[in-house]
Design a protein around this motif. Structure first.
Motif, PDB file in Angstrom:
ATOM      1  N   ARG A 230       0.852  -1.150   0.187  1.00 12.26           N
ATOM      2  CA  ARG A 230       0.070   0.069  -0.002  1.00 12.26           C
ATOM      3  C   ARG A 230       0.916   1.186   0.110  1.00 12.26           C
ATOM      4  NH1 ARG A 230      -5.556  -0.982   3.596  1.00 12.26           N
ATOM      5  NH2 ARG A 230      -6.306  -2.879   2.397  1.00 12.26           N
ATOM      6  N   GLU A 231       2.036   1.111   0.176  1.00 15.79           N
ATOM      7  CA  GLU A 231       3.090   2.272   0.093  1.00 15.79           C
ATOM      8  C   GLU A 231       3.850   2.402  -1.280  1.00 15.79           C
ATOM      9  OE1 GLU A 231       5.233   3.769   3.630  1.00 15.79           O
ATOM     10  OE2 GLU A 231       4.675   2.000   4.705  1.00 15.79           O
ATOM     11  N   THR A 255       2.704   7.770  -8.518  1.00 15.21           N
ATOM     12  CA  THR A 255       1.158   8.692  -8.106  1.00 15.21           C
ATOM     13  C   THR A 255       0.101   8.058  -8.703  1.00 15.21           C
ATOM     14  OG1 THR A 255       2.794  10.469  -7.533  1.00 15.21           O
ATOM     15  CG2 THR A 255       0.432  10.834  -7.767  1.00 15.21           C
ATOM     16  N   THR A 263      -0.163   4.553  -4.443  1.00 12.95           N
ATOM     17  CA  THR A 263       0.457   5.832  -4.480  1.00 12.95           C
ATOM     18  C   THR A 263       1.848   5.820  -3.414  1.00 12.95           C
ATOM     19  OG1 THR A 263      -1.099   7.488  -4.901  1.00 12.95           O
ATOM     20  CG2 THR A 263       0.723   8.447  -3.684  1.00 12.95           C
ATOM     21  N   SER A 265       4.460   6.289  -0.793  1.00  7.39           N
ATOM     22  CA  SER A 265       4.839   7.085   0.259  1.00  7.39           C
ATOM     23  C   SER A 265       5.964   7.893  -0.072  1.00  7.39           C
ATOM     24  CB  SER A 265       4.685   6.269   1.590  1.00  7.39           C
ATOM     25  OG  SER A 265       6.130   5.513   1.540  1.00  7.39           O
ATOM     26  N   ARG A 267       8.202   8.520   2.141  1.00  6.48           N
ATOM     27  CA  ARG A 267       9.538   7.751   2.879  1.00  6.48           C
ATOM     28  C   ARG A 267      10.148   7.022   1.684  1.00  6.48           C
ATOM     29  NH1 ARG A 267       9.963   2.930   5.487  1.00  6.48           N
ATOM     30  NH2 ARG A 267       7.755   2.546   5.226  1.00  6.48           N
ATOM     31  N   ARG A 268       9.386   6.331   0.704  1.00  9.83           N
ATOM     32  CA  ARG A 268       9.799   5.314  -0.218  1.00  9.83           C
ATOM     33  C   ARG A 268      10.518   6.250  -1.293  1.00  9.83           C
ATOM     34  NH1 ARG A 268       6.138  -0.090  -0.061  1.00  9.83           N
ATOM     35  NH2 ARG A 268       6.524  -0.672   2.086  1.00  9.83           N
ATOM     36  N   ARG A 269       9.808   7.235  -1.403  1.00 11.06           N
ATOM     37  CA  ARG A 269      10.227   8.136  -2.783  1.00 11.06           C
ATOM     38  C   ARG A 269      11.622   8.569  -2.454  1.00 11.06           C
ATOM     39  NH1 ARG A 269       5.347  10.994  -5.658  1.00 11.06           N
ATOM     40  NH2 ARG A 269       3.746   9.565  -4.995  1.00 11.06           N
ATOM     41  N   PRO A 299       1.987  13.063  -2.526  1.00  7.78           N
ATOM     42  CA  PRO A 299       3.304  13.520  -1.928  1.00  7.78           C
ATOM     43  C   PRO A 299       3.977  14.289  -3.128  1.00  7.78           C
ATOM     44  CG  PRO A 299       2.929  11.183  -1.289  1.00  7.78           C
ATOM     45  CD  PRO A 299       1.814  11.577  -2.076  1.00  7.78           C
TER      46      PRO A 299
END
Length: 485
Positions: A230-231, A255, A263, A265, A267-269, A299
């Motif tokens: 989900r992230e 996105t 989408t 998160s 943090r992961r981007r 984000p």
């Protein structure tokens, strides 16, 4: 028939041949009735044993993809007449280097009465009259635009308008750092043609955008698919994979991802960008849908955090304005951008100046107001589709309503054959996108993608109800009672 085999791959040679031929059949590059090369011919061509080819053909026949007739040869299934069938002449045996063409196949289903297969906006949602009026005025008042080649990098005024648009979204760019392309698909193709060659490792989300998979497959890349949750993309798994197979490129649609709607998160981007820095590789950030959020803005883009030129950012405008105009921009820096411009100049001598000028005033003056209204209309469609799913979807079907974009991603019970469901839907003039085309392998997905924006709202509701009723009947005929209660 040219098939790229990777001798050092973890997948056996028969499995690779089976998958490549299966993809060509699914793509429509090998038509029903087409005669395949003999076992001996293909073995000689691929420099493998006849046993290897025989195993691949046997698996294809077992799966119902081909039919082998003693003394006549092997043919793509659904032959109506005996003999060589379509594709049996010299053209069918003329070598090509297309490993698959699922995107072409996807667009080829547009005649269905209820079209859910294509991630696109219905014409009533698009500002066609406004852009059309501008184009008509340009043709009347500035016909010389049709006599001019555009700048290879794109019209300077349009690039400045796009720069301001992206600046509002946190990207500090110069107009000299943008290039106009004929849709984001061309941007993907230019990046791949410039920087990806046979055997280069490209990481993608699992599932991923069909058109990107087609492009990277055509370059002979080794595509490695990274699971999502989900992230978004599991960057922890990607990191461990990169330790063994360093990336040349990472492709992401972070996105409202196509097809899953997930989408990534923030943090992961950030972690993905750190990974690209450590491996000195490119991230291709494909962003067609970030303006189509339903509640809160998504984000910041990965590109907005990029300080070292590791991100090539693709933004489609025609997708949400006028798909026939084919307008997108690529944002990159330095030598990366220079090489992309060089590749584009060899590809098309520059995007058409007329269509660039036609969309320019709308993007400059009306886009934000239009996007706000479009978000409301799409959210209404999404919520209506959600209500129909809750009311009519049979037990065992799972989904998560997206926070933006155009698509819903449905998970079906593992025992179902999605190819059979696809055939049944076609008979009812209903189209959807099977999840298999969003992967590079054959027959592994349990998912389908439905676009709720391709028809007007009333027709979408009618078509979705009919599809869910069809799905209920199919599941009742195929699954034990305890699996559908």
């Amino acid at each position: 028939m040219h098939i790229e085999l990777k001798r050092g791959s973890s997948r056996s040679l028969p499995q690779q041949i089976y998958e490549k031929l299966g993809q060509r059949i699914s793509s429509g590059l090998l038509l029903p009735g087409a005669r395949l090369p003999s076992v001996r011919e293909l073995a000689l061509s691929l420099k493998v044993s006849q046993v290897t080819v025989s195993k691949a053909y046997a698996e294809l026949e077992k799966k119902g993809r081909i039919l082998c007739i003693q003394g006549k040869g092997c043919f793509v299934a659904d032959i109506e007449h005996e003999g060589t069938g379509e594709g049996g002449g010299w053209q069918g045996r003329y070598d090509d280097y297309l490993p698959r063409a699922q995107l072409w196949r996807n667009f080829n289903e547009s005649e269905a009465d209820y079209s859910f297969h294509l991630a696109s906006l219905h014409r009533e949602l698009l500002p066609l009259r406004s852009i059309g009026s501008t184009m008509a005025a340009l043709v009347s008042e500035q016909p010389e635009l049709m006599a001019s080649y555009g700048n290879f990098q794109g019209d300077l005024e349009l690039r400045e308008v796009m720069r301001r648009h992206l600046q509002k979204r946190g990207m500090a760019l110069a107009s000299s750092g943008l290039m106009i392309t004929s849709g984001s698909q061309q941007g993907i193709d230019l990046v791949a043609r410039t920087f990806v060659g046979p055997g280069d490792v490209v990481y993608l989300e699992d599932p991923s955008y069909t058109g990107a998979i087609d492009v990277f497959a055509g370059r002979g890349a080794e595509m490695i698919f990274v699971p999502m949750d989900r992230e978004g993309m599991r960057v922890d798994i990607l990191t461990s994979l990169c330790d063994e197979r360093p990336p040349k490129l990472i492709y992401t649609n972070p996105t409202f991802q196509n097809p899953s709607g997930v989408t990534m998160s923030i943090r992961r981007r950030q972690r993905l960008l750190e990974l690209a820095r450590s491996y000195r590789c490119l991230i291709v950030e494909d962003d067609p849908f970030s303006d189509l959020y339903f509640r809160d803005p998504p984000p910041p883009s990965i590109k907005s955090m990029d300080r070292d030129g590791h991100v090539v950012y693709l933004k489609s405008f025609s997708k949400v304005l006028a798909p026939g105009c084919r307008i997108a921009c690529v944002a990159a820096e330095g030598d990366i951008l220079s090489r992309l411009i060089a590749a584009k100049s060899a590809s098309d001598l520059g995007s058409p100046l007329l269509t660039q000028r036609a969309v320019l005033p709308f993007i400059a003056d009306s886009y934000e107001r239009y996007a706000s209204g479009l978000r409301i209309a799409l959210r209404e469609r999404m919520e209506s589709a959600g209500r129909l799913l809750r009311q009519y979807a049979p037990s065992g079907v799972r989904w998560t309503l997206p926070e933006g974009g155009l698509n819903m991603w449905l998970e079906l019970p593992a025992a179902l054959r999605i190819d059979k469901l696809h055939t049944l839907a076609e008979q009812e003039s209903i189209s959807f996108l099977p999840g298999d085309v969003c992967q590079a392998g054959e027959g592994n997905s349990r998912h389908i993608r439905l676009c709720y924006a391709q028809m007007n709202k009333a027709r979408m509701e009618q078509g979705l109800k009919l599809f869910l009723e069809l799905l209920s009947r199919y599941m009742a005929s195929e699954l034990p009672d305890e699996m559908i209660q």
